[in-house]
Design a protein around this motif. Structure first.
Motif, PDB file in Angstrom:
ATOM      1  N   VAL A  60       0.850  -1.198   0.000  1.00 46.08           N
ATOM      2  CA  VAL A  60       0.000   0.000   0.000  1.00 46.08           C
ATOM      3  C   VAL A  60       0.884   1.246   0.000  1.00 46.08           C
ATOM      4  O   VAL A  60       0.580   2.245  -0.641  1.00 46.08           O
ATOM      5  CB  VAL A  60      -0.959  -0.011   1.217  1.00 46.08           C
ATOM      6  N   ASP A  65      -1.677   3.854  -7.023  1.00 51.25           N
ATOM      7  CA  ASP A  65      -3.135   3.877  -7.223  1.00 51.25           C
ATOM      8  C   ASP A  65      -3.716   2.564  -7.737  1.00 51.25           C
ATOM      9  O   ASP A  65      -4.829   2.195  -7.368  1.00 51.25           O
ATOM     10  CB  ASP A  65      -3.518   5.000  -8.194  1.00 51.25           C
ATOM     11  N   HIS A  68      -4.130   0.409  -4.772  1.00 56.71           N
ATOM     12  CA  HIS A  68      -5.178   0.955  -3.903  1.00 56.71           C
ATOM     13  C   HIS A  68      -6.568   0.646  -4.458  1.00 56.71           C
ATOM     14  O   HIS A  68      -7.496   0.314  -3.717  1.00 56.71           O
ATOM     15  CB  HIS A  68      -5.016   2.470  -3.749  1.00 56.71           C
ATOM     16  N   TRP A 108      -7.127   2.262   6.814  1.00 54.36           N
ATOM     17  CA  TRP A 108      -7.547   2.603   5.444  1.00 54.36           C
ATOM     18  C   TRP A 108      -8.746   3.546   5.448  1.00 54.36           C
ATOM     19  O   TRP A 108      -8.882   4.366   4.541  1.00 54.36           O
ATOM     20  CB  TRP A 108      -7.882   1.339   4.657  1.00 54.36           C
ATOM     21  N   PHE A 112      -8.021   6.574   3.195  1.00 53.03           N
ATOM     22  CA  PHE A 112      -8.744   6.559   1.921  1.00 53.03           C
ATOM     23  C   PHE A 112     -10.234   6.862   2.154  1.00 53.03           C
ATOM     24  O   PHE A 112     -11.094   6.028   1.885  1.00 53.03           O
ATOM     25  CB  PHE A 112      -8.585   5.193   1.237  1.00 53.03           C
ATOM     26  N   GLU A 115     -12.866   6.091  -0.488  1.00 49.84           N
ATOM     27  CA  GLU A 115     -13.194   4.713  -0.879  1.00 49.84           C
ATOM     28  C   GLU A 115     -14.393   4.213  -0.062  1.00 49.84           C
ATOM     29  O   GLU A 115     -14.261   3.758   1.068  1.00 49.84           O
ATOM     30  CB  GLU A 115     -11.987   3.790  -0.673  1.00 49.84           C
TER      31      GLU A 115
END
Length: 265
Positions: A60, A65, A68, A108, A112, A115
């Motif tokens: 990661v 990208d 990810h 995460w 992120f 997401e």
């Protein structure tokens, strides 16, 4: 297999780095890597599963990208959830492995936020009582740089800090990755404080504006001697609230001196 060998206690950083290089070199690298890592993370051998989680987090950090995008799909997230769920491998997965998987998914959600599937997966774990509270991420946790970062991120405006972070993340030494994590965490905290300050300013200005508009309406009725007792009470309450907001506005203005647009508002 070498990178996740359960017979070794320390991480084999050379192998892990080679694995990351292979992921980046191969068109199907992220997809294949996550399939392999899911299998290793579900291993009944605690050492193998923990090493695999370290490899995952390093990917990661280093694989960008494409990686990810694949890890944020339910296809992979479900494999991690199986390690925690008592319906699947949660009944025999060690507490240490389950704790690390929870930390990974939670980290995460922080890194992120765009997401949606990661957010949904984590909220589902909390709703089902599998995760009872957000874990406290340890100091030496390897975290990825946010991707994409918010606009006007400190990493974008502070060139020195950005260069240092890039150098630390390229290193294969665990001490450098830990230093990178500490730098990222301190910067995130700084950005969160900055964001909270902006939010406070916007909300206060909005409240002042709404209160003043309402006061103007009530004062107009007062001038025409059309104010009911209830409205008179509301006017008094608004006046008191505005008095309390005055010093707060002055403080927010002094904090915004360097930002002309914010100061103007």
């Amino acid at each position: 297999d070498e990178a996740t060998d359960p017979s070794i206690s320390e991480e084999n950083w050379e192998c892990i780095q080679r694995f990351c290089d292979q992921v980046n070199a191969d068109t199907e690298g992220p997809l294949l890597a996550l399939r392999l890592l899911a299998h290793k993370i579900q291993s009944p051998q605690e050492g193998e599963a923990l090493h695999a989680l370290t490899v995952l987090e390093t990917c990661v950090n280093n694989c960008g990208d494409r990686f990810h995008s694949e890890m944020a799909k339910f296809r992979f997230l479900n494999e991690l959830i199986k390690v925690l769920s008592p319906k699947y491998y949660g009944i025999w997965s060690s507490e240490k492995v389950k704790s690390r998987v929870t930390e990974v998914i939670f980290s995460w959600t922080v890194w992120f936020p765009q997401e949606v599937k990661i957010q949904d997966a984590y909220q589902m774990l909390k709703k089902q009582g599998i995760v009872k509270e957000d874990p406290k991420l340890p100091e030496d946790k390897i975290l990825p740089p946010p991707s994409p970062r918010p606009q006007n991120s400190i990493f974008d405006t502070d060139e020195e800090k950005s260069k240092l972070l890039a150098k630390l993340l390229k290193s294969s030494h665990p001490e450098d990755l830990q230093a990178a994590n500490r730098l990222i965490q301190s910067t995130i905290k700084e950005e969160q404080e900055k964001s909270a300050q902006v939010s406070r300013r916007v909300n206060t200005i909005r409240e002042v504006s709404e209160n003043v508009t309402r006061m103007d309406e009530l004062l107009e009725s007062y001038r025409r001697r059309e104010l009911s007792p209830a409205d008179q009470e509301a006017l008094q309450a608004l006046s008191q609230r505005c008095e309390k907001l005055r010093p707060l506005l002055f403080r927010l203005a002094s904090e915004a001196v360097a930002d002309e647009e914010a100061l103007g508002k």
